[in-house]
Scaffold this motif. Structure first.
Motif, PDB file in Angstrom:
ATOM      1  N   HIS A  72       0.833  -1.198   0.000  1.00 55.40           N
ATOM      2  CA  HIS A  72       0.000   0.000   0.000  1.00 55.40           C
ATOM      3  C   HIS A  72       0.865   1.245   0.000  1.00 55.40           C
ATOM      4  N   SER A  73       0.428   2.254  -0.748  1.00 51.17           N
ATOM      5  CA  SER A  73       1.090   3.554  -0.734  1.00 51.17           C
ATOM      6  C   SER A  73       0.024   4.632  -0.822  1.00 51.17           C
ATOM      7  N   LEU A  74       0.327   5.797  -0.264  1.00 49.66           N
ATOM      8  CA  LEU A  74      -0.614   6.912  -0.337  1.00 49.66           C
ATOM      9  C   LEU A  74      -0.821   7.344  -1.785  1.00 49.66           C
ATOM     10  N   ALA A  75       0.234   7.300  -2.589  1.00 54.71           N
ATOM     11  CA  ALA A  75       0.104   7.685  -3.993  1.00 54.71           C
ATOM     12  C   ALA A  75      -0.874   6.771  -4.730  1.00 54.71           C
ATOM     13  N   ARG A  76      -0.838   5.475  -4.425  1.00 56.81           N
ATOM     14  CA  ARG A  76      -1.749   4.539  -5.080  1.00 56.81           C
ATOM     15  C   ARG A  76      -3.199   4.802  -4.656  1.00 56.81           C
ATOM     16  N   HIS A  77      -3.404   5.133  -3.385  1.00 59.69           N
ATOM     17  CA  HIS A  77      -4.763   5.416  -2.917  1.00 59.69           C
ATOM     18  C   HIS A  77      -5.288   6.720  -3.498  1.00 59.69           C
ATOM     19  N   VAL A  78      -4.416   7.698  -3.694  1.00 60.01           N
ATOM     20  CA  VAL A  78      -4.813   8.935  -4.386  1.00 60.01           C
ATOM     21  C   VAL A  78      -5.183   8.621  -5.840  1.00 60.01           C
TER      22      VAL A  78
END
Length: 286
Positions: A72-78
């Motif tokens: 998981h990464s914040l960039a992927r969730h964005v």
């Protein structure tokens, strides 16, 4: 009327979403749930707004009906949120985030300011040294026995279902202004908001510490839509003073819901409904 669907992301993840209201109306409202690592729990909030605009909510990847295995990464969730807006044929949206969802909304605004028609940040984002005050207040609301039991359960490597429910109840009941009702609400949530994706929680926490929102507040202020507000429960163990300071830093109004904690729509539904409806009317009409 509710509509349900599955959206395919560019990396082949499948995200489950729900919409309430007339989906032809623009812009929609998108609810971003907290956690990270919990499935969506904002159905009661959606019901407060569905007659004003279409209201979308979804299980973030790796939670609920959006199973996924991977880093998981914040960039992927964005990126997931951007792709969901494309799926819903929504060039822009009004974002309402709760808890961790306020961090996700803020990071989405930083990456895609042109796609945010308005933003309401509910019970977050908490920046700076907010955890010291939070831990102290949470400890004050727990007995010594409850604190010891919570710590013991956290150290169990593979918890049973009963142990997991007990741990979550002990972790969440202090979020409410009324401790007795709070225990019942936390116990119910501990059974419904499952399973918790603990690895997702840890990975996004690590990602957030590597790229703290604190360091990007000037950039965020410059790209916020005109309709942006903060809302917090006055009895949230997370210090409301931290949200007040953030409001000053970002030049945003803060609405305090008296007699409510971290999930104010449960304890003061009428006050939260009135505020959300006023905000959404202004953001959609604007």
């Amino acid at each position: 009327m509710e509509t349900h669907g599955l959206a395919s992301m560019t990396d082949e993840a499948q995200l489950s979403w729900t919409a309430l209201g007339d989906r032809t109306r623009k812009p929609p409202v998108v609810l971003l749930h907290g956690g990270p690592g919990l499935p969506d729990y904002l159905g009661e909030v959606a019901a407060m707004l569905g007659d004003l605009a279409p209201v979308y909510r979804y299980d973030q990847r790796g939670t609920g009906r959006s199973p996924w295995q991977g880093r998981h990464s914040l960039a992927r969730h964005v990126a997931d949120l951007a792709e969901l807006l494309d799926t819903w044929d929504a060039p822009r949206a009004v974002l309402i985030g709760h808890s961790y969802g306020t961090d996700l909304a803020s990071r989405f605004c930083l990456a895609h300011p042109d796609r945010v028609a308005g933003m309401l940040l509910m019970c977050g984002p908490f920046v700076g040294d907010w955890r010291t005050g939070y831990r102290a207040e949470r400890g004050r609301r727990m007995s010594a026995a409850q604190q010891a039991r919570r710590q013991a359960l956290e150290e169990v490597p593979e918890r049973t279902e009963e142990q997991e429910v007990e741990l979550l109840t002990l972790s969440w009941f202090t979020d409410h202004a009324d401790p007795e009702r709070g225990w019942d609400r936390a116990a119910e949530a501990a059974r419904r908001r499952r399973p918790v994706n603990w690895s997702m929680n840890a990975e996004l926490g690590t990602d957030g510490r590597a790229d703290p929102l604190d360091a990007r507040l000037d950039e965020l202020r410059a790209c916020l839509p005109t309709r942006t507000e903060l809302l917090g429960g006055a009895e949230d163990p997370r210090p409301i003073a931290v949200l007040a300071a953030l409001g000053l830093r970002l030049d945003l109004p803060l609405t305090r819901i008296e007699g409510a904690g971290h999930e104010p729509w449960l304890e003061r539904p009428d006050a939260v409904r009135a505020h959300l409806r006023r905000f959404v009317r202004g953001a959609v009409d604007g």
